[in-house]
Scaffold this active site. Structure first.
Site, mmCIF file in Angstrom:
data_model
loop_
_atom_site.group_PDB
_atom_site.id
_atom_site.type_symbol
_atom_site.label_atom_id
_atom_site.label_comp_id
_atom_site.label_asym_id
_atom_site.label_seq_id
_atom_site.Cartn_x
_atom_site.Cartn_y
_atom_site.Cartn_z
ATOM 1 N N GLU A 155 23.237 -2.444 17.712
ATOM 2 C CA GLU A 155 22.218 -3.236 17.035
ATOM 3 C C GLU A 155 21.292 -3.935 18.034
ATOM 4 O OE1 GLU A 155 23.662 -4.766 12.913
ATOM 5 O OE2 GLU A 155 25.389 -4.865 14.260
ATOM 6 N N GLU A 175 30.732 -0.388 12.330
ATOM 7 C CA GLU A 175 31.299 -1.517 11.604
ATOM 8 C C GLU A 175 32.110 -1.131 10.370
ATOM 9 O OE1 GLU A 175 27.722 -3.350 13.783
ATOM 10 O OE2 GLU A 175 28.246 -1.426 12.862
#
Length: 301
Positions: A155, A175
């Site tokens: 990210e 995730e």
């Protein structure tokens, strides 16, 4: 935002961001000077876990320094990066930024050993994970992805303007395998930056892909041998340093805003920005330097 030129011109008078700059307890207050490519470098609000050095030409190099845990961020490290970026955002001496990692991994995301007892994340600051993922920085930010980037590390890479990655790097929003989601930019930026089917495959499987595949998807600018990553990122940043700071700032702002507007409004906004910039000191200096066949002297005003 409506398409009014007068409203848009008024908006252009305000800085993109005005952030605070409180200092973490473990920040280095002494100025340490080193010598690497590009001349002398001075410590810039660095800490033990975030090496941060500013070159004389305005290039700031931020290096996550937790190689013993694959550069995973804990709360202290994330807050230190937030502090560095807050200072860099408002400091005219900083003109471009590189983010990289120590060792063979760029960033493995969040240090899960430091979750709270209730499982709450400890690493998201006012401007996101590592002070980067929820920030529209007014200055060029290059990710020198020296190795694999997973979860929050991916990210961070996605939040940067440009990415240079090691050819052996693997990248992914992993995730979902932990029962959570890529909430600090991964879902939003992948949905915006690549086609829907590839986006869904990456996010729903949580798989990591190799750097060449990420480049083919448009997520990376350059794939190079690991030992060349930082040098290539520096070359990119130096190309940006040749350009006017205000022009870079408003180019970034408009590119990010454009997909939230109609084409007509985006064009109107671009025109208002041009009319604002042509009256600035740099807007006058650039054409004059071109006509006089000399290098421009940018002031950021």
């Amino acid at each position: 935002m409506d398409g009014s030129s007068s409203d848009t011109a008024d908006t252009l008078q305000a800085p993109l961001l005005q952030t605070g700059a409180s200092q973490p307890a473990n920040v280095r207050h002494t100025q340490r000077v080193a010598t690497i490519q590009g001349g002398a470098m001075a410590d810039y609000y660095g800490t033990d876990t975030v090496v941060s050095e500013l070159r004389e030409d305005g290039l700031l190099i931020i290096r996550i320094n937790r190689p013993e845990v694959a550069n995973a961020l804990n709360g202290v490290t994330s807050k230190a990066m937030e502090n560095i970026m807050n200072n860099a955002e408002t400091d005219p001496a900083v003109r471009a930024i590189i983010v990289t990692g120590t060792g063979k991994v760029f960033c493995a995301g969040e240090d899960l050993s430091e979750l709270s007892e209730g499982g709450e994340c400890q690493t998201v600051t006012e401007h996101g994970f590592g002070g980067l993922t929820a920030r529209l920085c007014s200055k060029p930010v290059v990710c020198a992805c020296n190795g694999s980037a997973a979860g929050g590390g991916m990210e961070i890479a996605l939040s940067c303007d440009m990415v240079v990655a090691a050819e052996n790097a693997k990248l992914g929003c992993t995730e979902v395998g932990l029962g959570i989601i890529a909430s600090t930019g991964g879902l939003v930026r992948l949905a915006r930056d690549i086609n829907r089917k590839d986006c869904m495959e990456l996010l729903l499987t949580g798989k990591k892909i190799k750097a060449p595949e990420a480049k083919a998807l448009g997520l990376i600018n350059y794939v190079v041998p690991a030992e060349e990553v930082l040098d290539r990122a520096i070359e990119l940043a130096e190309e940006c340093l040749k350009n006017a700071p205000l022009a870079l700032k408003w180019t970034k702002f408009i590119v990010h805003a454009a997909d939230q507007m109609s084409e007509e409004d985006a064009m109107r906004f671009s025109d208002a920005a041009y009319r604002f910039l042509e009256k600035t000191e740099d807007g006058i200096e650039g054409p004059a330097a071109f006509v006089e066949k000399r290098a421009p002297h940018w002031t950021g005003r």
